[in-house]
Design an enzyme around this catalytic site. Structure first.
Site, PDB file in Angstrom:
ATOM      1  N   CYS A  41       0.859  -1.189   0.000  1.00  0.00           N
ATOM      2  CA  CYS A  41       0.000   0.000   0.000  1.00  0.00           C
ATOM      3  C   CYS A  41       0.898   1.242   0.000  1.00  0.00           C
ATOM      4  O   CYS A  41       2.123   1.138   0.009  1.00  0.00           O
ATOM      5  CB  CYS A  41      -0.913  -0.011   1.224  1.00  0.00           C
ATOM      6  N   CYS A  44       3.228   1.354   2.933  1.00  0.00           N
ATOM      7  CA  CYS A  44       4.323   0.392   2.747  1.00  0.00           C
ATOM      8  C   CYS A  44       5.428   1.015   1.892  1.00  0.00           C
ATOM      9  O   CYS A  44       6.617   0.870   2.189  1.00  0.00           O
ATOM     10  CB  CYS A  44       3.828  -0.873   2.057  1.00  0.00           C
ATOM     11  N   ARG A  48       9.203   1.873   2.995  1.00  0.00           N
ATOM     12  CA  ARG A  48      10.367   1.397   2.237  1.00  0.00           C
ATOM     13  C   ARG A  48      11.352   2.541   2.009  1.00  0.00           C
ATOM     14  O   ARG A  48      12.565   2.340   2.084  1.00  0.00           O
ATOM     15  CB  ARG A  48       9.945   0.848   0.873  1.00  0.00           C
ATOM     16  N   CYS A 105      -5.566   5.741   3.626  1.00  0.00           N
ATOM     17  CA  CYS A 105      -4.492   6.395   2.881  1.00  0.00           C
ATOM     18  C   CYS A 105      -4.907   6.553   1.423  1.00  0.00           C
ATOM     19  O   CYS A 105      -5.864   5.933   0.959  1.00  0.00           O
ATOM     20  CB  CYS A 105      -3.208   5.584   2.985  1.00  0.00           C
ATOM     21  N   CYS A 131      -4.369   0.681   2.609  1.00  0.00           N
ATOM     22  CA  CYS A 131      -3.609   0.556   3.856  1.00  0.00           C
ATOM     23  C   CYS A 131      -4.328  -0.261   4.919  1.00  0.00           C
ATOM     24  O   CYS A 131      -3.687  -0.789   5.822  1.00  0.00           O
ATOM     25  CB  CYS A 131      -3.295   1.950   4.400  1.00  0.00           C
TER      26      CYS A 131
END
Length: 174
Positions: A41, A44, A48, A105, A131
């Site tokens: 998502c 995520c 990262r 999100c 999300c």
């Protein structure tokens, strides 16, 4: 212990370990996505990027950790990345545990126009899920909850290291 904590930040091995641990997390994220078929998502993707910031901070410090400018640049970047990563993962947990049409999100990343990572590297930076979607858990915890733990551990280590680097010899000899 303070002297030891200060001395390890001047050693390359410490910064290599930070970089390797962050690369490991990034590889795990890609394995989860492409190996297990989990769809990342937006949060995520942003998490990262915080991990990539850890890699960059270790590379900066590795230039010459014995020199203050490189060591402190790495330490400051490390702190900023883990603070932002923890902040993002906490928000991600909120989306996951309290799903609502009003608490979600975006599906589109907010990258600068001069750095459209989702267009250049869609296999790495394109969000494909919401999300609040639950896709994987281990020991009853979802991935974002594990990231809160991971970023908290990074923060704890960073706080110990930064405190040791801020203390002067005057405080240690008294």
């Amino acid at each position: 212990m303070v002297v030891w904590l200060r001395s390890i930040t001047q050693a390359r091995l410490t910064w290599v370990l930070l970089g390797v641990s962050a690369v490991f997390l990034e590889v795990c994220a890609l394995l989860f996505q492409h190996g297990l078929g989990l769809r990342p998502c937006l949060m995520c993707i942003y998490e990262r990027i915080a991990v990539i910031g850890l890699i960059v901070s270790s590379v900066v410090a590795l230039i010459d950790p014995s020199k203050r400018i490189w060591r402190w640049s790495g330490l400051i970047m490390w702190g900023l990345c883990i603070y932002r990563g923890l902040q993002l993962s906490l928000r991600h947990v909120d989306y996951l545990l309290h799903p609502s049409p009003f608490n979600t999100c975006s599906l589109f990343p907010d990258f600068p126009s001069w750095l459209p990572l989702d267009v250049w590297f869609p296999w790495w930076f394109k969000p494909l899920a919401e999300c609040s979607e639950r896709q994987w858990s281990m020991l009853g915890w979802e991935l974002p909850q594990w990231l809160v733990l991971i970023f908290s551990l990074y923060l704890l280590v960073w706080l110990m290291v930064i405190t040791a680097n801020l203390l002067t010899h005057r405080y240690l000899t008294d």
